[in-house]
Design an enzyme around this catalytic site. Structure first.
Site, PDB file in Angstrom:
ATOM      1  CB  THR A 228      -0.924   0.006   1.231  1.00 20.67           C
ATOM      2  OG1 THR A 228      -1.592  -1.258   1.318  1.00 20.67           O
ATOM      3  CG2 THR A 228      -1.962   1.097   1.117  1.00 20.67           C
TER       4      THR A 228
ATOM      5  CE  LYS B 213      -0.068  -4.541   4.269  1.00 14.54           C
ATOM      6  NZ  LYS B 213       0.017  -3.062   4.271  1.00 14.54           N
TER       7      LYS B 213
ATOM      8  CD  GLU C 192       2.504  -6.798  12.575  1.00 13.61           C
ATOM      9  OE1 GLU C 192       3.532  -6.485  11.958  1.00 13.61           O
ATOM     10  OE2 GLU C 192       1.627  -7.542  12.102  1.00 13.61           O
TER      11      GLU C 192
END
Length: 275
Positions: free
Chosen positions: A29, A141, A174
């Site tokens: 992204t 990802k 995270e």
């Protein structure tokens, strides 16, 4: 929102596509500003790592990069999601006989709340959803984001900005959509992501920036209580790109961990906002 599939403007894909059937692919992204894709080389490298780890067919990287640049031209502010699917195939897990890969681009508006949160800082809660340990998928990802879907549901219910996420052993990993760093004096820490989690583009950029600074960075395995003794905590992703954490509510019925310093945040922000 605008869509492109394999370079053509369209918004439909086969129900047999592996991204639909199995989440078989990876994505990145990108923050778009002034007609440019911020930190594009980092994003391409991330996609390359994901493709390699998932044993996917190699796309034409130069063609993909050129298409990205073409799509963002003229966009003053936005978000570009680049998704690579293994392609379309028959029933079953086997990747034999698949027609692919497929490239999907989605261009959408930039999240307005990030402008405000850069000034005000953010509040974190502790996610009740732990992240599963899987070294084979750690760092990339990939398209299997069900853990994040459940964590985001918790965030929305609690009306907080982000959630601190632990692995199934109780160690820091995270946030739902961001990586995390904390500072004690000149020592900076970030979780080791060799077992699970996402190696974000902005995390990589910050690590690079700290290598040439007076700070000393360590990638560590720590329990969340390490944050109780921090001078400062920040979170980051490619869109934010970096936020100061005001407080973390790690345990109900106990005082929140609060942070006043923005030393590291102010050091990193100008470079993280660059293109």
């Amino acid at each position: 929102m605008k869509y492109w599939i394999n370079g053509k403007p369209q918004d439909q894909i086969s129900v047999n596509d592996r991204s639909v059937q199995y989440g078989d692919g990876c994505f990145t992204t990108i923050r778009v500003e002034q007609g440019q894709a911020a930190f594009l080389p980092f994003h391409v490298k991330r996609l390359q790592k994901g493709v390699e780890r998932l044993f996917m067919p190699l796309p034409d990287w130069a063609k993909l990069e050129n298409h990205i640049k073409q799509v963002v031209t003229g966009c003053e502010s936005g978000v570009l999601k680049v998704l690579l699917s293994r392609g379309s195939g028959g029933r079953g897990y086997s990747s034999d006989g698949i027609n692919g890969p497929n490239q999907i681009l989605l261009l959408s508006p930039y999240p307005e709340q990030y402008y405000r949160q850069r000034k005000t800082g953010v509040v974190l809660g502790l996610s009740p959803v732990a992240m599963g340990i899987n070294p084979h998928l750690a760092g990339i990802k990939h398209l299997n984001r069900l853990e994040q879907v459940l964590i985001k549901r918790f965030i929305d219910q609690e009306k907080i900005d982000e959630a601190l996420v632990l692995d199934s052993d109780g160690l820091l990993v995270e946030c739902c959509s961001a990586n995390i760093f904390w500072r004690r004096g000149k020592n900076i820490y970030t979780p080791d992501l060799s077992q699970c989690g996402v190696e974000g583009v902005m995390r990589q950029k910050i690590i690079q920036l700290l290598e040439g600074s007076d700070y000393h960075l360590s990638c560590v395995m720590r329990y969340p209580e390490a944050l109780a003794h921090a001078d400062e905590v920040i979170i980051c992703n490619s869109l934010m790109p970096v936020m100061a954490v005001n407080q973390i509510q790690a345990h109900k019925n106990q005082p929140a961990w609060k942070y006043q310093s923005r030393e590291l945040y102010e050091y990193l922000l100008p470079e993280c906002l660059s293109l």
